[in-house]
Write an enzyme that holds these catalytic residues in place. Structure first.
Site, PDB file in Angstrom:
ATOM      1  N   HIS A 114       0.539  -1.040   0.064  1.00 43.20           N
ATOM      2  CA  HIS A 114      -0.220  -0.154  -0.099  1.00 43.20           C
ATOM      3  C   HIS A 114       0.713   1.104   0.109  1.00 43.20           C
ATOM      4  O   HIS A 114       0.114   2.661  -0.279  1.00 43.20           O
ATOM      5  CB  HIS A 114      -0.873   0.467   1.382  1.00 43.20           C
ATOM      6  CG  HIS A 114      -1.222  -1.397   1.274  1.00 43.20           C
ATOM      7  ND1 HIS A 114      -1.764  -2.238   2.004  1.00 43.20           N
ATOM      8  CD2 HIS A 114      -2.492  -2.003   1.046  1.00 43.20           C
ATOM      9  CE1 HIS A 114      -2.413  -3.114   2.281  1.00 43.20           C
ATOM     10  NE2 HIS A 114      -2.975  -3.515   0.835  1.00 43.20           N
ATOM     11  N   GLU A 158      -2.851   3.500   1.836  1.00 48.02           N
ATOM     12  CA  GLU A 158      -2.511   4.113   0.590  1.00 48.02           C
ATOM     13  C   GLU A 158      -2.380   5.707   1.156  1.00 48.02           C
ATOM     14  O   GLU A 158      -1.736   6.323  -0.036  1.00 48.02           O
ATOM     15  CB  GLU A 158      -3.229   2.988  -0.596  1.00 48.02           C
ATOM     16  CG  GLU A 158      -2.639   3.591  -1.590  1.00 48.02           C
ATOM     17  CD  GLU A 158      -3.750   3.722  -2.981  1.00 48.02           C
ATOM     18  OE1 GLU A 158      -3.988   2.432  -3.168  1.00 48.02           O
ATOM     19  OE2 GLU A 158      -3.768   4.208  -3.697  1.00 48.02           O
ATOM     20  N   ASN A 212     -10.621  -3.146  -2.293  1.00 49.34           N
ATOM     21  CA  ASN A 212     -10.665  -2.899  -3.618  1.00 49.34           C
ATOM     22  C   ASN A 212     -12.217  -4.462  -3.599  1.00 49.34           C
ATOM     23  O   ASN A 212     -12.879  -4.235  -4.079  1.00 49.34           O
ATOM     24  CB  ASN A 212     -10.257  -3.381  -4.490  1.00 49.34           C
ATOM     25  CG  ASN A 212      -9.490  -4.739  -4.198  1.00 49.34           C
ATOM     26  OD1 ASN A 212     -10.240  -6.031  -4.703  1.00 49.34           O
ATOM     27  ND2 ASN A 212      -8.579  -5.081  -3.916  1.00 49.34           N
TER      28      ASN A 212
HETATM   29 FE1  SF4 Z   1      -0.970  -2.768  -7.461  1.00 51.65          FE
HETATM   30 FE2  SF4 Z   1      -4.235  -2.249  -7.621  1.00 51.65          FE
HETATM   31 FE3  SF4 Z   1      -2.087  -4.562  -6.598  1.00 51.65          FE
HETATM   32 FE4  SF4 Z   1      -2.925  -2.104  -5.316  1.00 51.65          FE
HETATM   33  S1  SF4 Z   1      -4.973  -3.405  -6.549  1.00 51.65           S
HETATM   34  S2  SF4 Z   1      -0.774  -3.335  -5.251  1.00 51.65           S
HETATM   35  S3  SF4 Z   1      -1.931  -0.774  -7.126  1.00 51.65           S
HETATM   36  S4  SF4 Z   1      -2.552  -3.859  -8.815  1.00 51.65           S
END
Ligand code: SF4
Length: 342
Positions: free
Chosen positions: A93, A145, A243
């Site tokens: 992050h 992050e 995410n």
């Molecule tokens: Fe990298 Fe995207 Fe994976 Fe996060 S989600 S580690 S920004 S590739």
């Protein structure tokens, strides 16, 4: 298990097309940045032996953390908990520059596993701050992050945590304002927030390229495809994984009747399956495939053994390991900083 997965490009239309089926999203799971970070810890353990300290969760997944702990990694919240002269890995992050300063003071040997796509946002922040811009960072307050990125230019970066924050933003010069974003946001929500920002700041500059990373975008695109066809969407991922949480939200927004986030198959409630003909399954970017396999096995035991993979894109992205590991060609640990700063 993969033997009974049928890869399809076209989604079979209509709820109830098959009595019970699973639409398995692809791409899903580990992204290149997570893969690199996990391998970095494993490689550090191989090269230097245990303990290798890791500041915060290397990636936001409980299973990954526990697995690395069993191999000898020691997870800490802050660098001050790491004994002087030890090896410490910074997570995917990213960290603020002050963390590197703290590590130097304690003569720690650092291995920086910050995802290169997060590092790109850091560089953008530094460049725009140097050029005199105020930076509006679209992101979630308190996320690691965001804390790391804001640390690059704290006096110039303003956090915008959703469209409702836009009215309160204050900048020094409305003609020198740029927006950047956290890498793991909902694409649609972010663009809605940026739309509000543009109404307030007509001269708002956009980043030179997308900050929301390819992996986040790809996982959302395929969920948008399958969501209208699913009665239930199961997202494998941890609650602190940005995410993964976004995948639940995107699924609901695009038409699945219900969506849940689970770390493990045993968290699935049988009640969720009532009346569900089509179950969508996906996983966040920090989730190893073994956890998805566990969910598929759990579903198969309950009659959902017809698994159709819906793939929207094939990912080929790879990142080189952190340079500190590439430089260490032999088994000698990299030397600690010679001079203590700070
Ligand atoms: Fe990298 Fe995207 Fe994976 Fe996060 S989600 S580690 S920004 S590739």
């Amino acid at each position: 298990m993969t033997g009974w997965i049928v890869e399809v490009i076209e989604i079979p239309q209509g709820r109830g097309a098959s009595m019970r089926r699973v639409l398995l999203a692809a791409p899903r799971g580990f992204c290149a940045g997570v893969d690199r970070a996990v391998i970095a810890v494993e490689r550090a353990l191989e090269q230097y032996g245990s303990p290798v300290y890791v500041r915060r969760q290397i990636v936001h997944n409980e299973y990954v953390v526990r697995t690395l702990e069993k191999k000898g990694a020691v997870f800490v919240e802050e660098t001050e908990e790491v004994p002087e002269g030890s090896i410490v890995v910074f997570s995917a992050h990213g960290v603020a520059p002050s963390m590197h300063d703290e590590a130097r003071v304690s003569r720690l040997v650092t291995i920086d596993a910050t995802c290169p796509l997060v590092a790109k946002v850091h560089k953008e922040a530094i460049r725009f701050a140097d050029e005199g811009f105020d930076i509006l960072l679209v992101g979630h307050e308190g996320h690691e992050e965001v804390i790391g990125t804001m640390g690059e230019a704290p006096e110039r970066i303003h956090l915008v945590d959703g469209a409702e924050d836009v009215a309160d933003v204050e900048v020094r010069d409305e003609s020198k304002v740029v927006w950047l974003s956290q890498t793991t946001l909902s694409v649609d929500e972010t663009m809605a927030t940026v739309g509000e920002l543009k109404k307030r700041f007509p001269l708002l500059v956009s980043p030179p390229s997308d900050d929301i990373c390819y992996a986040t975008q790809n996982r959302q695109v395929v969920v948008k495809q399958i969501a209208p066809e699913t009665d239930l969407l199961i997202v494998v991922g941890s609650r602190n994984s940005s995410n993964s949480v976004r995948l639940v939200e995107v699924g609901l927004e695009y038409g699945t009747k219900a969506a849940y986030l689970v770390d493990f198959a045993d968290e699935i409630d049988e009640v969720w399956l009532e009346g569900a003909c089509t179950v969508g399954v996906t996983s966040g970017a920090s989730v190893p495939e073994i956890l998805v396999e566990g969910v598929l096995e759990w579903l198969a035991k309950r009659g959902y053994s017809d698994v159709q993979t819906v793939r929207t894109v094939t990912e080929t992205q790879q990142f080189a390991l952190p340079r500190e590991l590439l430089q260490a060609a032999d088994s000698t640990p990299p030397s600690a900083p010679a001079e203590v700063e700070g």
